[in-house]
Design an enzyme around this catalytic site. Structure first.
Site, PDB file in Angstrom:
ATOM      1  N   HIS A 179       0.835  -1.203   0.000  1.00  0.00           N
ATOM      2  CA  HIS A 179       0.000   0.000   0.000  1.00  0.00           C
ATOM      3  C   HIS A 179       0.868   1.250   0.000  1.00  0.00           C
ATOM      4  O   HIS A 179       1.167   1.799  -1.065  1.00  0.00           O
ATOM      5  CB  HIS A 179      -0.931  -0.077   1.208  1.00  0.00           C
ATOM      6  CG  HIS A 179      -2.071   0.884   1.201  1.00  0.00           C
ATOM      7  ND1 HIS A 179      -2.280   1.797   0.209  1.00  0.00           N
ATOM      8  CD2 HIS A 179      -3.064   1.091   2.111  1.00  0.00           C
ATOM      9  CE1 HIS A 179      -3.357   2.510   0.480  1.00  0.00           C
ATOM     10  NE2 HIS A 179      -3.846   2.108   1.633  1.00  0.00           N
TER      11      HIS A 179
ATOM     12  N   HIS B  33      -1.026   0.045 -11.788  1.00  0.00           N
ATOM     13  CA  HIS B  33      -1.973   0.394 -10.716  1.00  0.00           C
ATOM     14  C   HIS B  33      -3.213  -0.466 -10.882  1.00  0.00           C
ATOM     15  O   HIS B  33      -3.615  -0.753 -12.003  1.00  0.00           O
ATOM     16  CB  HIS B  33      -2.357   1.874 -10.804  1.00  0.00           C
ATOM     17  CG  HIS B  33      -2.967   2.406  -9.547  1.00  0.00           C
ATOM     18  ND1 HIS B  33      -4.299   2.263  -9.260  1.00  0.00           N
ATOM     19  CD2 HIS B  33      -2.413   3.067  -8.499  1.00  0.00           C
ATOM     20  CE1 HIS B  33      -4.536   2.817  -8.089  1.00  0.00           C
ATOM     21  NE2 HIS B  33      -3.424   3.309  -7.597  1.00  0.00           N
TER      22      HIS B  33
ATOM     23  N   ASP C 104       3.823   6.893  -7.059  1.00  0.00           N
ATOM     24  CA  ASP C 104       5.036   6.628  -6.289  1.00  0.00           C
ATOM     25  C   ASP C 104       6.312   6.688  -7.103  1.00  0.00           C
ATOM     26  O   ASP C 104       7.407   6.610  -6.544  1.00  0.00           O
ATOM     27  CB  ASP C 104       4.934   5.246  -5.622  1.00  0.00           C
ATOM     28  CG  ASP C 104       3.988   5.290  -4.452  1.00  0.00           C
ATOM     29  OD1 ASP C 104       3.929   6.345  -3.806  1.00  0.00           O
ATOM     30  OD2 ASP C 104       3.315   4.286  -4.192  1.00  0.00           O
TER      31      ASP C 104
HETATM   32  N1  CMC Z   1       6.251  -4.199 -13.641  1.00  0.00           N
HETATM   33  C1  CMC Z   1       6.191  -5.205 -14.542  1.00  0.00           C
HETATM   34  N2  CMC Z   1       5.087  -5.884 -14.847  1.00  0.00           N
HETATM   35  C2  CMC Z   1       3.967  -5.522 -14.200  1.00  0.00           C
HETATM   36  C3  CMC Z   1       3.937  -4.484 -13.257  1.00  0.00           C
HETATM   37  C4  CMC Z   1       5.131  -3.821 -12.996  1.00  0.00           C
HETATM   38  N3  CMC Z   1       5.176  -2.807 -12.121  1.00  0.00           N
HETATM   39  N4  CMC Z   1       2.695  -4.350 -12.787  1.00  0.00           N
HETATM   40  C5  CMC Z   1       1.943  -5.271 -13.403  1.00  0.00           C
HETATM   41  N5  CMC Z   1       2.722  -5.981 -14.277  1.00  0.00           N
HETATM   42  C6  CMC Z   1       2.268  -7.020 -15.188  1.00  0.00           C
HETATM   43  C7  CMC Z   1       2.001  -8.317 -14.466  1.00  0.00           C
HETATM   44  O1  CMC Z   1       3.129  -9.141 -14.424  1.00  0.00           O
HETATM   45  C8  CMC Z   1       0.884  -8.875 -15.300  1.00  0.00           C
HETATM   46  O2  CMC Z   1       1.466  -9.407 -16.481  1.00  0.00           O
HETATM   47  P1  CMC Z   1       0.897 -10.794 -17.110  1.00  0.00           P
HETATM   48  O3  CMC Z   1      -0.502 -10.450 -17.570  1.00  0.00           O
HETATM   49  O4  CMC Z   1       1.842 -11.115 -18.194  1.00  0.00           O
HETATM   50  O5  CMC Z   1       0.915 -11.784 -15.992  1.00  0.00           O
HETATM   51  C9  CMC Z   1       0.086  -7.667 -15.736  1.00  0.00           C
HETATM   52  O6  CMC Z   1       1.036  -6.584 -15.733  1.00  0.00           O
HETATM   53  C10 CMC Z   1      -1.085  -7.331 -14.798  1.00  0.00           C
HETATM   54  O7  CMC Z   1      -0.561  -7.241 -13.472  1.00  0.00           O
HETATM   55  P2  CMC Z   1      -1.408  -7.493 -12.150  1.00  0.00           P
HETATM   56  O8  CMC Z   1      -0.486  -7.911 -11.070  1.00  0.00           O
HETATM   57  O9  CMC Z   1      -2.585  -8.367 -12.469  1.00  0.00           O
HETATM   58  O10 CMC Z   1      -1.985  -6.051 -11.884  1.00  0.00           O
HETATM   59  P3  CMC Z   1      -2.650  -5.560 -10.540  1.00  0.00           P
HETATM   60  O11 CMC Z   1      -3.687  -4.580 -10.927  1.00  0.00           O
HETATM   61  O12 CMC Z   1      -3.079  -6.691  -9.672  1.00  0.00           O
HETATM   62  O13 CMC Z   1      -1.420  -4.863  -9.792  1.00  0.00           O
HETATM   63  C11 CMC Z   1       0.004  -3.288  -8.813  1.00  0.00           C
HETATM   64  C12 CMC Z   1      -1.327  -3.534  -9.526  1.00  0.00           C
HETATM   65  C13 CMC Z   1       0.121  -1.801  -8.434  1.00  0.00           C
HETATM   66  C14 CMC Z   1       0.101  -4.126  -7.512  1.00  0.00           C
HETATM   67  C15 CMC Z   1       1.156  -3.677  -9.789  1.00  0.00           C
HETATM   68  O14 CMC Z   1       1.073  -2.927 -10.978  1.00  0.00           O
HETATM   69  C16 CMC Z   1       2.530  -3.533  -9.148  1.00  0.00           C
HETATM   70  O15 CMC Z   1       2.991  -4.461  -8.456  1.00  0.00           O
HETATM   71  N6  CMC Z   1       3.225  -2.371  -9.352  1.00  0.00           N
HETATM   72  C17 CMC Z   1       4.491  -2.129  -8.730  1.00  0.00           C
HETATM   73  C18 CMC Z   1       4.283  -1.662  -7.299  1.00  0.00           C
HETATM   74  C19 CMC Z   1       3.785  -0.235  -7.219  1.00  0.00           C
HETATM   75  O16 CMC Z   1       4.324   0.659  -7.876  1.00  0.00           O
HETATM   76  N7  CMC Z   1       2.768  -0.011  -6.362  1.00  0.00           N
HETATM   77  C20 CMC Z   1       2.231   1.354  -6.137  1.00  0.00           C
HETATM   78  C21 CMC Z   1       0.786   1.455  -6.426  1.00  0.00           C
HETATM   79  S1  CMC Z   1       0.262   3.165  -6.403  1.00  0.00           S
HETATM   80  C22 CMC Z   1       0.203   3.573  -4.695  1.00  0.00           C
HETATM   81  C23 CMC Z   1      -1.162   3.483  -4.071  1.00  0.00           C
HETATM   82  O17 CMC Z   1      -2.116   4.073  -4.619  1.00  0.00           O
HETATM   83  O18 CMC Z   1      -1.285   2.816  -2.995  1.00  0.00           O
END
Ligand code: CMC
Length: 429
Positions: free
Chosen positions: A267, A307, A363
């Site tokens: 988070h 995100h 971030d």
């Molecule tokens: N780098 C590389 N690949 C990614 C990333 C990333 N940062 N984020 C998602 N992907 C890929 C993931 O591997 C998946 O690929 P595939 O379909 O081939 O398996 C696809 O994109 C969809 O990912 P997901 O995990 O299903 O997406 P999600 O909506 O569940 O995750 C997230 C959202 C924010 C957790 C994720 O994008 C992430 O881990 N980002 C890095 C951490 C980050 O910067 N977090 C801050 C969020 S903003 C602060 C807040 O508002 O709290």
């Protein structure tokens, strides 16, 4: 065309009409769907609330596909450019922008509640020298509530408002005092002539000078960062705020719980992870190799990208990028900036990121700004928590006034043992 959904239960062949309001159906309307009359009825199963609205809210609007964020209808871009954090806090809590007189009174009220009861200093002294600032913040906010026993009277409007003012005011003092204690510096007291962000900088950085003068570029940058982080509708910590508040406990306990949720690395901790990532990459020339590693799916993610809600450029990230340049101009560039820019440039052109709609989030640059301000990484989540207090309180207040709300009590699908008899210890294998 009727705004209803017709459901056929193929177990019984019965049809049910369920009302559709605001693109939702009421989960409790499904309870009438049952095979036998003594059954509980149908429920929805939605771990992590991926598709369940837990409230009706008039505070923050997000359109993740279009990259839109609005507080009470005002676009975040306009607020970041023209407003101040305290004005935004007022807007979140009161639904309308303040008049000149209201803003003056509100600013005066918050400013004059920044002092902490001196007894709290003994609590701060009890922490180990290296205690994490978020652990300290959570405990201090909870402890603060014990100084105001009237805070439990949450339906006394004047009392409720007083606690809201106190929490917004004192959170900067709590954050700063915890920081000063950690680095072994004497506490710097609030200065009522300073703005909210200026006062925070004063309490963090004041040395021996009789009066601390905040650097205007840093003061404004911090104000904008506070505006951008003030609310983000029903995220993890806000859901905790509402859920804990639904038991009608005092707001200090609710804010402490919400801050605990924010502390988690999924988070509020990503800005810190971005700095670790950029440091590990080390140099612009290593960026392509790092991108390859991310694309190879070796468990490496591009931190600060992607995100759950935004499938477009996070509108806050655009604003933060500009703020970052203002800060670097005032205090010097972060050595990691060039790496961040190159990483963003390559990622935004690369098919892997384009296809998955992965854009920089809030971030990606905020950590670089805090680092340039000489704040240690462990303070980054605290910097997120400070302004989110107003968002949490606005959501808490809305929840208390919403006649639809009751104590939060999710259901479960029980998958454990059927009834069985107790086995005496000597007979257990
Ligand atoms: N780098 C590389 N690949 C990614 C990333 C990333 N940062 N984020 C998602 N992907 C890929 C993931 O591997 C998946 O690929 P595939 O379909 O081939 O398996 C696809 O994109 C969809 O990912 P997901 O995990 O299903 O997406 P999600 O909506 O569940 O995750 C997230 C959202 C924010 C957790 C994720 O994008 C992430 O881990 N980002 C890095 C951490 C980050 O910067 N977090 C801050 C969020 S903003 C602060 C807040 O508002 O709290």
């Amino acid at each position: 065309m009727a705004d209803t959904l017709t459901i056929t239960d193929n177990r019984t062949g019965k049809k049910y009409d369920v009302a559709i309001t605001d693109e939702t159906i009421k989960a409790t309307d499904l309870r009438q769907i049952k095979v036998k009359s003594d059954e509980f009825g149908l429920m929805t199963y939605d771990p992590a609330f991926m598709n369940t609205a837990a409230c009706r809210s008039a505070i923050t609007f997000i359109d993740g596909d279009k990259g839109i964020l609005e507080y009470r209808g005002y676009p975040i871009e306009q607020l970041a450019e023209k407003s101040t954090y305290l004005e935004v806090a007022y807007l979140l809590l009161h639904a309308e922008l303040p008049t000149k007189e209201q803003l003056t009174a509100w600013t005066h009220e918050v400013t004059h509640h920044t002092i902490l009861n001196e007894n709290l200093k003994s609590l701060l002294d009890a922490f180990r020298y290296n205690a994490h600032p978020m652990g300290r913040l959570i405990s201090t906010v909870a402890a603060l509530g014990t100084f105001y026993p009237e805070a439990k009277d949450i339906f006394e409007l004047a009392t409720r408002r007083k606690q809201i003012v106190r929490l917004i005011a004192k959170i900067i003092t709590i954050a700063a005092f915890n920081y000063r204690h950690r680095i072994g510096m004497p506490y710097a007291y609030p200065d009522n002539d300073l703005s909210y962000p200026g006062n925070f900088l004063n309490m963090i950085f004041k040395m021996t000078e009789p009066r601390y003068k905040p650097e205007p570029a840093l003061e404004r940058a911090l104000d904008v960062l506070f505006i951008l982080h003030a609310d983000h509708e029903q995220n993890c910590s806000t859901s905790v705020m509402r859920s804990v508040g639904s038991s009608h406990v005092d707001p200090y306990s609710c804010v402490a719980a919400a801050a605990a949720a924010l502390y988690g690395p999924l988070h509020g901790g990503a800005n810190e992870a971005v700095i670790h990532m950029l440091t590990e990459i080390g140099s612009v020339k290593n960026v392509p190799a790092f991108i390859q590693k991310v694309k190879a799916g070796e468990g490496v993610r591009l931190m600060g990208f992607g995100h759950r809600v935004y499938k477009n450029y996070d509108p806050r990230a655009k604003i933060i990028k500009k703020v970052a340049y203002d800060v670097f101009e005032a205090v010097g560039k972060s050595p990691l900036l060039d790496i961040a820019i190159e990483l963003e440039r390559i990622a935004l052109e690369d098919d892997y990121f384009v296809k998955r709609k992965l854009y920089p989030n809030v971030d990606f640059y905020s950590g670089l700004i805090y680092q340039a301000m000489r704040l240690p990484m462990e303070m980054f989540t605290v910097m997120f928590a400070i302004p989110r207090v107003s968002g949490w309180l606005a959501q808490w207040q809305e929840m208390l006034e919403d006649p639809d709300q009751k104590i939060a009590r999710p259901r479960q699908v029980f998958i454990g043992s059927q009834k069985r008899d107790y086995i005496p210890l000597e007979k257990r294998k």
